[in-house]
Design a protein around this motif. Structure first.
Motif, PDB file in Angstrom:
ATOM      1  N   TYR A 276       0.821  -1.094  -0.025  1.00  0.00           N
ATOM      2  CA  TYR A 276      -0.044   0.077   0.024  1.00  0.00           C
ATOM      3  C   TYR A 276       0.973   1.338   0.098  1.00  0.00           C
ATOM      4  O   TYR A 276       0.609   2.102  -0.759  1.00  0.00           O
ATOM      5  CB  TYR A 276      -0.759  -0.097   1.101  1.00  0.00           C
ATOM      6  CG  TYR A 276      -1.954   1.259   1.411  1.00  0.00           C
ATOM      7  CD1 TYR A 276      -3.058   1.193   0.747  1.00  0.00           C
ATOM      8  CD2 TYR A 276      -1.576   2.216   2.169  1.00  0.00           C
ATOM      9  CE1 TYR A 276      -3.947   2.257   0.934  1.00  0.00           C
ATOM     10  CE2 TYR A 276      -2.340   3.223   2.390  1.00  0.00           C
ATOM     11  CZ  TYR A 276      -3.561   3.558   1.474  1.00  0.00           C
ATOM     12  OH  TYR A 276      -4.398   4.466   1.858  1.00  0.00           O
ATOM     13  N   LYS A 277       1.650   1.069   0.851  1.00  0.00           N
ATOM     14  CA  LYS A 277       2.663   2.470   0.854  1.00  0.00           C
ATOM     15  C   LYS A 277       3.687   2.809  -0.474  1.00  0.00           C
ATOM     16  O   LYS A 277       3.779   3.730  -0.640  1.00  0.00           O
ATOM     17  CB  LYS A 277       3.656   2.321   2.264  1.00  0.00           C
ATOM     18  CG  LYS A 277       2.700   2.659   3.564  1.00  0.00           C
ATOM     19  CD  LYS A 277       3.648   2.806   4.661  1.00  0.00           C
ATOM     20  CE  LYS A 277       2.715   2.797   6.170  1.00  0.00           C
ATOM     21  NZ  LYS A 277       3.563   2.968   7.195  1.00  0.00           N
ATOM     22  N   ALA A 278       3.915   1.484  -0.858  1.00  0.00           N
ATOM     23  CA  ALA A 278       4.932   1.591  -2.091  1.00  0.00           C
ATOM     24  C   ALA A 278       4.077   1.788  -3.069  1.00  0.00           C
ATOM     25  O   ALA A 278       4.497   2.916  -3.941  1.00  0.00           O
ATOM     26  CB  ALA A 278       5.299   0.166  -2.340  1.00  0.00           C
ATOM     27  N   CYS A 279       3.049   1.712  -3.284  1.00  0.00           N
ATOM     28  CA  CYS A 279       2.035   2.287  -4.425  1.00  0.00           C
ATOM     29  C   CYS A 279       1.612   3.707  -4.352  1.00  0.00           C
ATOM     30  O   CYS A 279       1.880   4.489  -5.109  1.00  0.00           O
ATOM     31  CB  CYS A 279       0.721   1.197  -4.488  1.00  0.00           C
ATOM     32  SG  CYS A 279       0.626  -0.462  -5.128  1.00  0.00           S
ATOM     33  N   TYR A 280       1.366   3.791  -2.861  1.00  0.00           N
ATOM     34  CA  TYR A 280       1.236   5.470  -2.575  1.00  0.00           C
ATOM     35  C   TYR A 280       2.453   6.228  -2.991  1.00  0.00           C
ATOM     36  O   TYR A 280       2.367   7.378  -3.548  1.00  0.00           O
ATOM     37  CB  TYR A 280       0.852   5.631  -1.068  1.00  0.00           C
ATOM     38  CG  TYR A 280       0.368   7.048  -0.803  1.00  0.00           C
ATOM     39  CD1 TYR A 280      -0.609   7.496  -1.326  1.00  0.00           C
ATOM     40  CD2 TYR A 280       1.469   8.051  -0.332  1.00  0.00           C
ATOM     41  CE1 TYR A 280      -0.950   9.130  -0.972  1.00  0.00           C
ATOM     42  CE2 TYR A 280       1.092   9.230  -0.288  1.00  0.00           C
ATOM     43  CZ  TYR A 280      -0.048   9.942  -0.449  1.00  0.00           C
ATOM     44  OH  TYR A 280      -0.130  11.148  -0.271  1.00  0.00           O
ATOM     45  N   TRP A 281       3.727   5.759  -2.695  1.00  0.00           N
ATOM     46  CA  TRP A 281       4.706   6.543  -2.929  1.00  0.00           C
ATOM     47  C   TRP A 281       4.884   6.668  -4.498  1.00  0.00           C
ATOM     48  O   TRP A 281       5.289   7.779  -4.964  1.00  0.00           O
ATOM     49  CB  TRP A 281       5.826   5.672  -2.384  1.00  0.00           C
ATOM     50  CG  TRP A 281       7.457   6.533  -2.795  1.00  0.00           C
ATOM     51  CD1 TRP A 281       7.858   7.787  -1.902  1.00  0.00           C
ATOM     52  CD2 TRP A 281       8.098   6.128  -3.739  1.00  0.00           C
ATOM     53  NE1 TRP A 281       9.159   7.975  -2.698  1.00  0.00           N
ATOM     54  CE2 TRP A 281       9.516   7.082  -3.557  1.00  0.00           C
ATOM     55  CE3 TRP A 281       8.443   5.025  -4.811  1.00  0.00           C
ATOM     56  CZ2 TRP A 281      10.501   7.087  -4.610  1.00  0.00           C
ATOM     57  CZ3 TRP A 281       9.466   5.238  -5.492  1.00  0.00           C
ATOM     58  CH2 TRP A 281      10.401   6.162  -5.299  1.00  0.00           C
ATOM     59  N   LEU A 282       4.855   5.485  -5.196  1.00  0.00           N
ATOM     60  CA  LEU A 282       4.671   5.608  -6.639  1.00  0.00           C
ATOM     61  C   LEU A 282       3.983   6.651  -7.384  1.00  0.00           C
ATOM     62  O   LEU A 282       4.303   7.330  -8.252  1.00  0.00           O
ATOM     63  CB  LEU A 282       4.675   4.267  -7.377  1.00  0.00           C
ATOM     64  CG  LEU A 282       5.848   3.299  -7.340  1.00  0.00           C
ATOM     65  CD1 LEU A 282       5.482   1.903  -7.583  1.00  0.00           C
ATOM     66  CD2 LEU A 282       7.026   3.707  -8.391  1.00  0.00           C
ATOM     67  N   VAL A 283       2.674   6.612  -6.817  1.00  0.00           N
ATOM     68  CA  VAL A 283       1.528   7.469  -7.355  1.00  0.00           C
ATOM     69  C   VAL A 283       2.047   8.957  -7.031  1.00  0.00           C
ATOM     70  O   VAL A 283       2.012   9.957  -8.087  1.00  0.00           O
ATOM     71  CB  VAL A 283       0.269   7.086  -6.718  1.00  0.00           C
ATOM     72  CG1 VAL A 283      -0.778   8.145  -7.017  1.00  0.00           C
ATOM     73  CG2 VAL A 283      -0.352   5.833  -7.296  1.00  0.00           C
ATOM     74  N   SER A 284       1.988   9.318  -5.629  1.00  0.00           N
ATOM     75  CA  SER A 284       2.639  10.711  -5.400  1.00  0.00           C
ATOM     76  C   SER A 284       3.676  10.889  -6.084  1.00  0.00           C
ATOM     77  O   SER A 284       4.058  12.267  -6.543  1.00  0.00           O
ATOM     78  CB  SER A 284       2.624  10.632  -4.072  1.00  0.00           C
ATOM     79  OG  SER A 284       3.776  10.052  -3.309  1.00  0.00           O
ATOM     80  N   LYS A 285       4.843  10.165  -6.202  1.00  0.00           N
ATOM     81  CA  LYS A 285       6.079  10.727  -6.913  1.00  0.00           C
ATOM     82  C   LYS A 285       6.096  10.709  -8.435  1.00  0.00           C
ATOM     83  O   LYS A 285       6.563  11.705  -8.939  1.00  0.00           O
ATOM     84  CB  LYS A 285       7.217   9.736  -6.341  1.00  0.00           C
ATOM     85  CG  LYS A 285       8.780  10.084  -6.842  1.00  0.00           C
ATOM     86  CD  LYS A 285       9.143  11.141  -5.615  1.00  0.00           C
ATOM     87  CE  LYS A 285      10.581  11.323  -5.749  1.00  0.00           C
ATOM     88  NZ  LYS A 285      10.986  12.494  -5.210  1.00  0.00           N
TER      89      LYS A 285
END
Length: 178
Positions: A93-102
């Motif tokens: 979840y956090k990895a996907c959020y980081w990828l999306v936000s970045k």
């Protein structure tokens, strides 16, 4: 067991490329929306169906399945966030959020381009972050299509490297689709 049975059934349809393509298209959409199964194995089935056709069907199916996941992802936000209590899911979840936000669409493209990985979880996770990243249905659809095609090409290149032929052209054909 169910996955094996489904793959055996799809393989048995290899004699009729049209029926195989119809089932492949439906299977890819279902794999994107509800079945956490990789679809690239289907590239190895139905040697009578040109690789390019299978890759195009996989890409279109991922695009349609991605749009469906994009549309219903917001409604499932509460359910999905409940699973973040599991350490491994929280990490994803956090990895996907980081990828999306970045990286936005590029992050979605990168994660969906990994062969033999399930699309279901990343598609729903990315759909949760659509507001923060300003993703649109159109952009999501195009990204899913391109990632599906990229995955197919990666599998094709790897299969060719190992001497595996994904398409048996009929004898005497002058023109061959990959």
């Amino acid at each position: 067991m169910v996955f094996e049975d489904l793959m055996n059934y799809l393989g048995s349809l290899g004699g009729d490329p049209v029926i195989y393509c119809i089932f492949l298209f439906i299977y890819v959409i279902l794999a994107a929306v509800i079945l956490p199964l990789p679809v690239e194995i289907a590239l190895f089935l139905s040697a009578g169906t040109p690789f390019f056709v299978k890759a195009l069907i996989i890409s279109l199916g991922k695009m349609i399945g991605g749009v469906i996941a994009f549309q219903i992802g917001g409604a499932l936000e509460g359910v999905i966030k409940r699973y973040t209590k599991w350490k491994w899911f929280n990490y994803i979840y956090k990895a996907c959020y980081w990828l999306v936000s970045k990286f936005g669409y590029v992050g979605l493209y990168l994660i969906l381009s990994i062969p033999f990985m399930s699309d279901t979880v990343p598609l729903y996770l990315f759909s949760l972050f659509k507001d923060e990243s300003h993703m649109t249905v159109r952009g999501f659809a195009i990204t899913c299509f391109l990632a599906g095609f990229t995955r197919s090409i990666i599998v094709y290149v790897a299969a060719t490297f190992f001497g595996i032929q994904l398409y048996d052209a009929p004898q005497g054909t002058e023109f061959m689709l990959i």
